[in-house]
Scaffold this motif. Structure first.
Motif, short mmCIF file in Angstrom:
data_model
loop_
_atom_site.label_atom_id
_atom_site.label_comp_id
_atom_site.label_asym_id
_atom_site.label_seq_id
_atom_site.Cartn_x
_atom_site.Cartn_y
_atom_site.Cartn_z
N LYS A 184 -44.95 38.07 81.13
CA LYS A 184 -45.26 37.86 79.87
C LYS A 184 -45.17 36.45 79.35
O LYS A 184 -45.99 35.93 78.53
CB LYS A 184 -44.43 38.81 78.90
CG LYS A 184 -44.75 40.23 78.96
CD LYS A 184 -43.96 41.01 77.89
CE LYS A 184 -44.22 42.31 78.00
NZ LYS A 184 -43.35 43.26 77.18
N GLY A 185 -44.19 35.67 79.70
CA GLY A 185 -44.02 34.28 79.54
C GLY A 185 -45.18 33.40 80.15
O GLY A 185 -45.88 32.62 79.62
N ARG A 186 -45.61 33.88 81.28
CA ARG A 186 -46.64 33.08 82.06
C ARG A 186 -47.98 33.24 81.35
O ARG A 186 -48.62 32.35 80.98
CB ARG A 186 -46.87 33.68 83.48
CG ARG A 186 -45.65 33.07 84.51
CD ARG A 186 -45.96 33.57 85.79
NE ARG A 186 -44.97 33.08 86.62
CZ ARG A 186 -45.10 32.28 87.39
NH1 ARG A 186 -46.04 31.58 87.66
NH2 ARG A 186 -44.08 31.76 88.44
N ILE A 187 -48.26 34.24 80.74
CA ILE A 187 -49.26 34.74 80.03
C ILE A 187 -49.63 34.09 78.82
O ILE A 187 -50.46 33.49 78.29
CB ILE A 187 -49.59 36.35 79.88
CG1 ILE A 187 -49.78 37.19 81.25
CG2 ILE A 187 -50.82 36.52 78.84
CD1 ILE A 187 -50.14 38.50 80.97
N THR A 188 -48.24 33.99 78.18
CA THR A 188 -48.40 32.97 76.97
C THR A 188 -48.49 31.81 77.23
O THR A 188 -49.35 31.03 76.38
CB THR A 188 -46.57 33.35 76.41
OG1 THR A 188 -46.48 34.71 75.89
CG2 THR A 188 -46.75 32.57 74.92
N TRP A 189 -47.88 31.19 78.21
CA TRP A 189 -48.03 29.80 78.42
C TRP A 189 -49.88 29.47 78.79
O TRP A 189 -50.14 28.33 78.61
CB TRP A 189 -47.05 29.12 79.46
CG TRP A 189 -45.94 28.88 78.96
CD1 TRP A 189 -44.90 29.71 79.03
CD2 TRP A 189 -45.42 27.89 77.70
NE1 TRP A 189 -43.73 29.06 78.12
CE2 TRP A 189 -44.15 27.93 77.59
CE3 TRP A 189 -46.26 26.78 77.15
CZ2 TRP A 189 -43.50 27.25 76.75
CZ3 TRP A 189 -45.59 26.05 76.39
CH2 TRP A 189 -44.09 25.94 76.02
N LEU A 190 -50.01 30.43 79.63
CA LEU A 190 -51.52 30.17 80.09
C LEU A 190 -52.44 30.22 78.81
O LEU A 190 -53.48 29.47 78.78
CB LEU A 190 -51.99 31.30 80.87
CG LEU A 190 -51.40 30.99 82.48
CD1 LEU A 190 -51.68 32.12 83.38
CD2 LEU A 190 -52.02 29.74 82.99
N LEU A 191 -52.10 31.19 77.80
CA LEU A 191 -52.98 31.19 76.53
C LEU A 191 -53.03 30.03 75.72
O LEU A 191 -53.65 29.30 75.06
CB LEU A 191 -52.68 32.41 75.81
CG LEU A 191 -52.90 33.66 76.29
CD1 LEU A 191 -52.44 34.82 75.25
CD2 LEU A 191 -54.50 33.69 76.41
N VAL A 192 -51.51 29.03 75.68
CA VAL A 192 -51.47 27.77 75.26
C VAL A 192 -52.36 27.02 76.01
O VAL A 192 -53.07 26.18 75.25
CB VAL A 192 -49.90 27.52 75.16
CG1 VAL A 192 -49.75 25.99 74.73
CG2 VAL A 192 -49.12 28.48 74.13
N ALA A 193 -52.21 26.96 77.16
CA ALA A 193 -53.14 26.02 77.98
C ALA A 193 -54.62 26.21 77.83
O ALA A 193 -55.48 25.33 77.71
CB ALA A 193 -52.71 26.12 79.68
N ALA A 194 -54.97 27.30 77.80
CA ALA A 194 -56.40 27.78 77.41
C ALA A 194 -56.79 27.16 76.07
O ALA A 194 -57.87 26.61 75.78
CB ALA A 194 -56.81 29.00 77.53
N ALA A 195 -55.90 27.31 75.15
CA ALA A 195 -56.09 26.91 73.51
C ALA A 195 -56.17 25.36 73.66
O ALA A 195 -57.26 24.74 72.86
CB ALA A 195 -55.10 27.24 72.77
N LEU A 196 -55.47 24.72 74.26
CA LEU A 196 -55.39 23.37 74.32
C LEU A 196 -56.86 22.76 74.87
O LEU A 196 -57.61 22.00 74.57
CB LEU A 196 -54.46 22.43 75.43
CG LEU A 196 -53.11 22.59 74.57
CD1 LEU A 196 -51.83 22.31 75.55
CD2 LEU A 196 -53.24 21.67 73.49
N VAL A 197 -57.16 23.27 76.16
CA VAL A 197 -58.42 23.04 77.06
C VAL A 197 -59.72 23.29 76.09
O VAL A 197 -60.70 22.65 75.98
CB VAL A 197 -58.56 23.78 78.26
CG1 VAL A 197 -59.85 23.50 78.84
CG2 VAL A 197 -57.54 22.94 79.26
#
Length: 91
Positions: free
Chosen positions: A6-19
């Motif tokens: 769940k933490g990995r998915i959250t951080w990947l969503l943050v990274a996707a929002a930045l990109v």
């Protein structure tokens, strides 16, 4: 860094929002001709470049960071059945 899924998915969503935000800003600047005519062109280009770099670096870290696995179920069952004894080598 991140150990759970769940933490990995959250951080990947943050990274996707930045990109995604960086791409939207770049496309908007290109579509409107704002690369040269806008007074905010340089700050927007710099901000989108930083967001793009941070998003890609964050995604790379999240994916590359080792994940602690639970192990195989039979190993955990066998380990709990092994009696705990004291070592005789330290006497």
């Amino acid at each position: 860094m991140v150990t759970g899924v769940k933490g990995r998915i959250t951080w990947l969503l943050v990274a996707a929002a930045l990109v995604g935000g960086a791409v939207v800003v770049r496309v908007w600047l290109a579509a409107t001709g704002g690369y040269s005519g806008s007074p905010f062109a340089v700050p927007l280009r710099l901000g989108s470049a930083v967001a793009l770099f941070l998003g890609l670096a964050l995604a790379g870290l999240v994916v590359a960071w080792p994940m602690k696995g639970p192990g195989r179920p039979e190993d955990r069952e066998n380990q709990s059945k092994i009696p705990k004894t004291k070592s005789a080598g330290g006497i």
